[in-house]
Design a protein around this motif. Structure first.
Motif, PDB file in Angstrom:
ATOM      1  N   THR A   1     -38.301  38.376  34.722  1.00  0.00           N
ATOM      2  CA  THR A   1     -38.232  36.916  34.621  1.00  0.00           C
ATOM      3  C   THR A   1     -37.643  36.320  35.894  1.00  0.00           C
ATOM      4  OG1 THR A   1     -37.998  37.082  32.228  1.00  0.00           O
ATOM      5  CG2 THR A   1     -37.321  35.009  33.247  1.00  0.00           C
ATOM      6  N   CYS A   2     -36.616  36.953  36.446  1.00  0.00           N
ATOM      7  CA  CYS A   2     -36.016  36.472  37.697  1.00  0.00           C
ATOM      8  C   CYS A   2     -37.019  36.519  38.844  1.00  0.00           C
ATOM      9  CB  CYS A   2     -34.785  37.303  38.054  1.00  0.00           C
ATOM     10  SG  CYS A   2     -33.358  36.953  37.020  1.00  0.00           S
TER      11      CYS A   2
ATOM     12  N   GLU B   1     -36.738  43.064  31.316  1.00  0.00           N
ATOM     13  CA  GLU B   1     -37.365  41.750  31.115  1.00  0.00           C
ATOM     14  C   GLU B   1     -36.637  40.680  31.908  1.00  0.00           C
ATOM     15  OE1 GLU B   1     -36.689  43.682  28.276  1.00  0.00           O
ATOM     16  OE2 GLU B   1     -38.744  44.423  28.213  1.00  0.00           O
ATOM     17  N   ASP B   2     -35.301  40.765  31.960  1.00  0.00           N
ATOM     18  CA  ASP B   2     -34.516  39.801  32.736  1.00  0.00           C
ATOM     19  C   ASP B   2     -34.877  39.881  34.215  1.00  0.00           C
ATOM     20  OD1 ASP B   2     -33.238  39.052  30.418  1.00  0.00           O
ATOM     21  OD2 ASP B   2     -31.398  40.167  30.841  1.00  0.00           O
TER      22      ASP B   2
END
Length: 119
Positions: A7-8, A3-4
């Motif tokens: 998102t990035c 997810e990180d």
């Protein structure tokens, strides 16, 4: 983690389409040294070469030097009066020397002959 990463990537897409300041809080774009000065907790002093100071440091807290020896002498002269001061400096010549030694030490470390930097 996935997810990180997603998102990035999404943020990168937005910044590419809307500009590099997308997502930056425009109400707080003040130099951190100005914030420290206004809080009256410390008096920041930056000791460095003119080119670095000119680019990053407000004029009111600059101490310009031309060498590591001058930087060390300037910091040493500030220390006796450094109560409530934040003194910052860089040693460019020392950093260059250490960067130059790193590849040499890496070679010897690979052969078990260098202990520099070992804990």
């Amino acid at each position: 983690p996935i997810e990180d990463a997603r998102t990035c990537v999404e943020l990168l897409k937005l910044k590419l389409s809307l500009g590099p300041t997308f997502g930056v809080d425009k109400t707080f774009q003040e130099n951190v040294l100005e914030v420290i000065r206004r809080a009256k907790q410390f008096t920041p002093i930056a000791v460095d070469t003119a080119s670095v100071l000119r680019r990053w440091i407000p004029q009111w807290c600059r101490r310009t030097v031309g060498s590591d020896a001058e930087a060390a002498a300037a910091v040493a002269s500030l220390l006796p009066t450094a109560h409530r001061q934040l003194v910052w400096t860089q040693f460019h010549q020392l950093l260059a020397l250490l960067r130059g030694l790193a590849p040499i030490c890496h070679h010897f470390r690979a052969h078990g002959q260098c202990r520099w930097g070992d804990a």
